[in-house]
Design an enzyme around this catalytic site. Structure first.
Site, PDB file in Angstrom:
ATOM      1  N   CYS A   1      26.932  17.289  -7.837  1.00 54.89           N
ATOM      2  CA  CYS A   1      25.873  16.750  -6.980  1.00 54.89           C
ATOM      3  C   CYS A   1      25.580  15.365  -7.535  1.00 54.89           C
ATOM      4  O   CYS A   1      25.412  15.207  -8.760  1.00 54.89           O
ATOM      5  CB  CYS A   1      24.630  17.619  -7.045  1.00 54.89           C
ATOM      6  SG  CYS A   1      23.198  16.881  -6.211  1.00 54.89           S
TER       7      CYS A   1
ATOM      8  N   HIS B   1      23.082  13.562  -7.567  1.00 58.38           N
ATOM      9  CA  HIS B   1      21.784  13.370  -8.223  1.00 58.38           C
ATOM     10  C   HIS B   1      21.836  13.743  -9.714  1.00 58.38           C
ATOM     11  O   HIS B   1      21.024  13.272 -10.497  1.00 58.38           O
ATOM     12  CB  HIS B   1      20.721  14.265  -7.581  1.00 58.38           C
ATOM     13  CG  HIS B   1      20.169  13.764  -6.297  1.00 58.38           C
ATOM     14  ND1 HIS B   1      20.896  13.714  -5.140  1.00 58.38           N
ATOM     15  CD2 HIS B   1      18.928  13.285  -5.983  1.00 58.38           C
ATOM     16  CE1 HIS B   1      20.138  13.239  -4.161  1.00 58.38           C
ATOM     17  NE2 HIS B   1      18.938  12.972  -4.647  1.00 58.38           N
TER      18      HIS B   1
ATOM     19  N   GLU C   1      14.464  13.434  -7.494  1.00 59.79           N
ATOM     20  CA  GLU C   1      13.818  12.661  -6.412  1.00 59.79           C
ATOM     21  C   GLU C   1      12.358  12.359  -6.750  1.00 59.79           C
ATOM     22  O   GLU C   1      11.799  11.380  -6.282  1.00 59.79           O
ATOM     23  CB  GLU C   1      13.903  13.425  -5.080  1.00 59.79           C
ATOM     24  CG  GLU C   1      15.302  13.490  -4.470  1.00 59.79           C
ATOM     25  CD  GLU C   1      15.694  12.226  -3.662  1.00 59.79           C
ATOM     26  OE1 GLU C   1      14.826  11.637  -3.029  1.00 59.79           O
ATOM     27  OE2 GLU C   1      16.890  11.873  -3.705  1.00 59.79           O
TER      28      GLU C   1
ATOM     29  N   ASP D   1      24.270   8.898   1.140  1.00 56.23           N
ATOM     30  CA  ASP D   1      23.763  10.109   0.477  1.00 56.23           C
ATOM     31  C   ASP D   1      22.489  10.546   1.189  1.00 56.23           C
ATOM     32  O   ASP D   1      21.856   9.769   1.912  1.00 56.23           O
ATOM     33  CB  ASP D   1      23.458   9.835  -1.004  1.00 56.23           C
ATOM     34  CG  ASP D   1      23.014  11.108  -1.734  1.00 56.23           C
ATOM     35  OD1 ASP D   1      23.724  12.132  -1.643  1.00 56.23           O
ATOM     36  OD2 ASP D   1      21.951  11.095  -2.380  1.00 56.23           O
ATOM     37  N   SER D   2      22.115  11.805   0.958  1.00 55.97           N
ATOM     38  CA  SER D   2      20.869  12.304   1.540  1.00 55.97           C
ATOM     39  C   SER D   2      19.658  11.571   0.951  1.00 55.97           C
ATOM     40  O   SER D   2      18.597  11.558   1.567  1.00 55.97           O
ATOM     41  CB  SER D   2      20.733  13.794   1.227  1.00 55.97           C
ATOM     42  OG  SER D   2      20.701  13.976  -0.173  1.00 55.97           O
TER      43      SER D   2
ATOM     44  N   CYS E   1      27.857  12.351  -1.371  1.00 57.42           N
ATOM     45  CA  CYS E   1      26.963  13.514  -1.370  1.00 57.42           C
ATOM     46  C   CYS E   1      27.867  14.736  -1.253  1.00 57.42           C
ATOM     47  O   CYS E   1      28.636  14.848  -0.293  1.00 57.42           O
ATOM     48  CB  CYS E   1      26.026  13.408  -0.167  1.00 57.42           C
ATOM     49  SG  CYS E   1      24.991  14.862   0.082  1.00 57.42           S
ATOM     50  N   ASN E   2      27.793  15.599  -2.248  1.00 59.12           N
ATOM     51  CA  ASN E   2      28.659  16.784  -2.230  1.00 59.12           C
ATOM     52  C   ASN E   2      28.317  17.712  -1.079  1.00 59.12           C
ATOM     53  O   ASN E   2      29.195  18.315  -0.473  1.00 59.12           O
ATOM     54  CB  ASN E   2      28.517  17.544  -3.550  1.00 59.12           C
ATOM     55  CG  ASN E   2      29.150  16.803  -4.696  1.00 59.12           C
ATOM     56  OD1 ASN E   2      30.278  17.065  -5.073  1.00 59.12           O
ATOM     57  ND2 ASN E   2      28.434  15.843  -5.261  1.00 59.12           N
TER      58      ASN E   2
ATOM     59  N   GLY F   1      20.562  19.930   0.496  1.00 58.68           N
ATOM     60  CA  GLY F   1      21.167  21.067  -0.210  1.00 58.68           C
ATOM     61  C   GLY F   1      20.737  22.434   0.266  1.00 58.68           C
ATOM     62  O   GLY F   1      21.454  23.409   0.097  1.00 58.68           O
TER      63      GLY F   1
HETATM   64  N1  DGL Z   1      23.192  14.287  -3.722  1.00 61.12           N
HETATM   65  C1  DGL Z   1      23.576  15.328  -2.864  1.00 61.12           C
HETATM   66  C2  DGL Z   1      24.824  16.030  -3.339  1.00 61.12           C
HETATM   67  O1  DGL Z   1      25.648  15.434  -3.988  1.00 61.12           O
HETATM   68  C3  DGL Z   1      22.601  16.380  -2.450  1.00 61.12           C
HETATM   69  C4  DGL Z   1      21.175  16.281  -2.612  1.00 61.12           C
HETATM   70  C5  DGL Z   1      20.444  17.046  -1.564  1.00 61.12           C
HETATM   71  O2  DGL Z   1      20.223  18.246  -1.726  1.00 61.12           O
HETATM   72  O3  DGL Z   1      20.101  16.396  -0.588  1.00 61.12           O
HETATM   73  O4  DGL Z   1      25.024  17.187  -3.020  1.00 61.12           O
END
Ligand code: DGL
Length: 275
Positions: free
Chosen positions: A194, A196, A160, A12-13, A75-76, A45
């Site tokens: 997402c 998160h 975050e 993931d990011s 991570c989407n 994102g």
């Molecule tokens: N967790 C990530 C997702 O599922 C994205 C978070 C980010 O913006 O880095 O899209």
């Protein structure tokens, strides 16, 4: 040559993929995992297609080097912007026997059975919503479902920065729920698109009308992985099973350890790496 057998990798990011990893641990407790958070470059994102693709490709190469035969982009944004190119262009050159999978397809497969009204909403990052990956995939599998996306650029920073439970989060959560339901009042199912966002679930449920079912990806993706391994015994045989998990971050290991506490209950060992 990198090791042929090894842990399943979850990427993931930042910390969001830990919400998916938690479910994978429950569903596949005997398997080994490695987790990589590109915390130094999060969020993805708001970044362009090319940047997300390059960052994600670097991560995949590193995870292959670490011996993983199977990488899950938890991570989407990375799944929306990088997965197809990596699968079609890079994988055949890097190592055609390894696999990279995403989180969007399994989530879409699950929603057909969940919506009665056939009106579905997607909460996601700007990148995920702009990519139209969800409407395209949903249209493909369930042409009768109408999809409305809502980009929530503040939700990842709230998570975050450990602000998900604080009063300031209510404003941003309410704002996007209202916008989504104004755009389509018939929505009865909303996907947290997402990884998160499950950390904001309590707040989201406070503001979301009860008639709307909230769909989390963690369990769906973990079950889909289990099913994938059953259907691909040659890959399953390459995934090692000592119930071990290692954590990597591109930021400070200490910082990762502290912040990961929001997502995990255990004490963890973390190593900093460069991509
Ligand atoms: N967790 C990530 C997702 O599922 C994205 C978070 C980010 O913006 O880095 O899209």
């Amino acid at each position: 040559m990198f090791a042929q057998n090894g842990p399943i990798a979850v990427f993931d990011s930042g910390y969001g993929g830990l919400t998916v990893l938690n479910h994978m641990h429950k569903t596949l407790p005997e398997y080994d995992f490695i987790y990589l958070g590109d915390n130094a470059r999060t969020p993805y994102g708001t970044r362009s297609f090319d940047v997300v693709y390059q960052y994600t490709l670097q991560a995949v190469k590193k995870l292959f080097e670490l011996g993983s035969p199977l990488v899950i982009l938890a991570c989407n944004t990375a799944s929306a912007k990088a997965l197809r190119n990596i699968q079609q262009i890079d994988l055949p050159q890097l190592d055609a026997s390894r696999r990279v999978l995403g989180v969007i397809r399994p989530s879409v497969e699950a929603i057909g059975a969940l919506t009665q009204s056939r009106h579905v909403g997607i909460f996601g990052t700007v990148g995920t919503i702009q990519s139209e990956s969800y409407p395209i995939e949903i249209q493909h599998l369930f042409p009768d479902i109408s999809v409305t996306g809502e980009a929530c650029p503040m939700w990842v920073p709230l998570v975050e920065n450990d602000e998900a439970d604080k009063p300031g989060a209510d404003y941003f959560v309410r704002q996007h729920i209202q916008a989504l339901l104004k755009a389509d009042p018939n929505i009865d199912t909303a996907i947290l698109g997402c990884t998160h966002y499950p950390i904001l679930k309590n707040k989201i449920e406070e503001w979301l009308p009860q008639r709307v079912t909230l769909v989390e990806q963690g369990e769906i993706v973990a079950n889909s992985l289990k099913d994938y391994l059953k259907r691909h015994p040659e890959m399953d045989a390459r995934c090692t099973r000592n119930a071990l998990c290692r954590y990597y971050t591109t930021e400070s290991a200490e910082k990762f350890k502290r912040s990961a506490g929001v997502f995990l209950n255990d004490e963890i060992e973390v190593e900093k790496i460069t991509l």
